[in-house]
Design a protein around this motif. Sequence first.
Motif, PDB file in Angstrom:
ATOM      1  N   VAL A  16       0.851  -1.187   0.000  1.00 10.08           N
ATOM      2  CA  VAL A  16       0.000   0.000   0.000  1.00 10.08           C
ATOM      3  C   VAL A  16       0.888   1.239   0.000  1.00 10.08           C
ATOM      4  CG1 VAL A  16      -1.749   1.280   1.298  1.00 10.08           C
ATOM      5  CG2 VAL A  16      -1.818  -1.224   1.244  1.00 10.08           C
ATOM      6  N   GLU A  17       0.550   2.193  -0.837  1.00 11.30           N
ATOM      7  CA  GLU A  17       1.260   3.477  -0.856  1.00 11.30           C
ATOM      8  C   GLU A  17       0.664   4.343   0.242  1.00 11.30           C
ATOM      9  OE1 GLU A  17       0.333   4.606  -4.865  1.00 11.30           O
ATOM     10  OE2 GLU A  17       2.189   3.733  -5.642  1.00 11.30           O
ATOM     11  N   PHE A  18       1.487   4.668   1.260  1.00  9.11           N
ATOM     12  CA  PHE A  18       1.001   5.473   2.371  1.00  9.11           C
ATOM     13  C   PHE A  18       2.155   6.246   2.999  1.00  9.11           C
ATOM     14  CE2 PHE A  18       2.492   1.658   4.415  1.00  9.11           C
ATOM     15  CZ  PHE A  18       2.976   2.063   5.652  1.00  9.11           C
ATOM     16  N   VAL A  19       1.798   7.293   3.717  1.00 13.78           N
ATOM     17  CA  VAL A  19       2.757   8.094   4.476  1.00 13.78           C
ATOM     18  C   VAL A  19       2.218   8.203   5.892  1.00 13.78           C
ATOM     19  CG1 VAL A  19       3.872  10.343   4.733  1.00 13.78           C
ATOM     20  CG2 VAL A  19       3.449   9.433   2.437  1.00 13.78           C
ATOM     21  N   ILE A  20       3.078   7.943   6.873  1.00 20.17           N
ATOM     22  CA  ILE A  20       2.703   8.097   8.273  1.00 20.17           C
ATOM     23  C   ILE A  20       2.660   9.580   8.609  1.00 20.17           C
ATOM     24  CG2 ILE A  20       3.394   7.647  10.658  1.00 20.17           C
ATOM     25  CD1 ILE A  20       4.843   5.112   9.558  1.00 20.17           C
ATOM     26  N   VAL A  21       1.556  10.001   9.226  1.00 16.10           N
ATOM     27  CA  VAL A  21       1.371  11.393   9.628  1.00 16.10           C
ATOM     28  C   VAL A  21       0.869  11.387  11.080  1.00 16.10           C
ATOM     29  CG1 VAL A  21       0.926  12.144   7.243  1.00 16.10           C
ATOM     30  CG2 VAL A  21      -1.001  11.484   8.694  1.00 16.10           C
ATOM     31  N   GLY A  22       0.494  12.528  11.592  1.00 17.33           N
ATOM     32  CA  GLY A  22      -0.132  12.591  12.909  1.00 17.33           C
ATOM     33  C   GLY A  22       0.818  12.296  14.049  1.00 17.33           C
ATOM     34  N   GLY A  23       0.273  11.721  15.117  1.00 10.85           N
ATOM     35  CA  GLY A  23       1.016  11.508  16.347  1.00 10.85           C
ATOM     36  C   GLY A  23       2.212  10.585  16.207  1.00 10.85           C
ATOM     37  N   VAL A  24       2.088   9.530  15.415  1.00  5.01           N
ATOM     38  CA  VAL A  24       3.226   8.631  15.224  1.00  5.01           C
ATOM     39  C   VAL A  24       4.351   9.376  14.513  1.00  5.01           C
ATOM     40  CG1 VAL A  24       4.040   6.513  14.090  1.00  5.01           C
ATOM     41  CG2 VAL A  24       1.833   6.529  15.278  1.00  5.01           C
ATOM     42  N   ALA A  25       4.018  10.191  13.529  1.00  2.91           N
ATOM     43  CA  ALA A  25       5.043  10.990  12.841  1.00  2.91           C
ATOM     44  C   ALA A  25       5.711  11.946  13.821  1.00  2.91           C
ATOM     45  CB  ALA A  25       4.427  11.751  11.678  1.00  2.91           C
ATOM     46  N   ALA A  26       4.910  12.603  14.667  1.00  2.00           N
ATOM     47  CA  ALA A  26       5.478  13.520  15.659  1.00  2.00           C
ATOM     48  C   ALA A  26       6.443  12.772  16.575  1.00  2.00           C
ATOM     49  CB  ALA A  26       4.362  14.182  16.461  1.00  2.00           C
ATOM     50  N   THR A  27       6.065  11.580  17.014  1.00  2.00           N
ATOM     51  CA  THR A  27       6.931  10.767  17.869  1.00  2.00           C
ATOM     52  C   THR A  27       8.216  10.391  17.141  1.00  2.00           C
ATOM     53  OG1 THR A  27       5.021   9.898  19.076  1.00  2.00           O
ATOM     54  CG2 THR A  27       7.058   8.626  19.208  1.00  2.00           C
ATOM     55  N   HIS A  29       9.695  12.058  14.988  1.00  3.51           N
ATOM     56  CA  HIS A  29      10.532  13.265  14.903  1.00  3.51           C
ATOM     57  C   HIS A  29      11.067  13.692  16.262  1.00  3.51           C
ATOM     58  CE1 HIS A  29      10.201  14.027  10.664  1.00  3.51           C
ATOM     59  NE2 HIS A  29       8.889  13.906  10.709  1.00  3.51           N
ATOM     60  N   GLY A  30      10.634  13.010  17.339  1.00  2.00           N
ATOM     61  CA  GLY A  30      11.177  13.304  18.652  1.00  2.00           C
ATOM     62  C   GLY A  30      10.190  13.805  19.683  1.00  2.00           C
ATOM     63  N   SER A  31       8.923  13.902  19.330  1.00  2.00           N
ATOM     64  CA  SER A  31       7.909  14.353  20.282  1.00  2.00           C
ATOM     65  C   SER A  31       7.769  13.351  21.421  1.00  2.00           C
ATOM     66  CB  SER A  31       6.551  14.513  19.577  1.00  2.00           C
ATOM     67  OG  SER A  31       5.529  14.764  20.527  1.00  2.00           O
TER      68      SER A  31
END
Length: 159
Positions: A16-27, A29-31
């Motif tokens: 599946v073509e997808f991009v992780i966004v939202g809270g998991v992406a923030a995490t 990046h270091g959140s």
Amino acid sequence: MIDFTRLLSVLVKGKVEFVIVGGVAATLHGSARLTMDLDVVYGRSKKNIRRLVTALAALHPYLRGAPKGLPFHFDAETVRAGLNFTLTTDAGPLDLLGEMAGGFTWEVLLKRSKFVRLFGMRCRVIDIDALIEAKLAAGRPKDLEVIAELEVIREERDA
């Protein structure tokens, strides 16, 4: 409870073509914030929608918050007719976004994301600048709260 490994594995193995966004992406990046769902922007091509539906079938996706017994068929026709879906699955909550605030579609995110290794899998994640832009565009209180943290992370990265 959410099983991120299982959700991502189903999507990755299903090509599946997808991009992780939202809270998991923030995490990623270091959140320090925790999230209890997986948010992804998915490609809207007919081929990718078929892959998405096929991949998720084993997890029995159903509309999150909908009453039991409400007729809902997660199939290619439903996904093509809709755009964003908040689902519950056997592996936990999954938000499928055809587009997110700020005009971030799959095609846009191809240029505004990078590959990361997550649970041993190669996945795309939205870049921190695009994530901040999307959260600003959404303007929800929970999004605005995390922006300050993401901006500090970005400044430290750039220093």
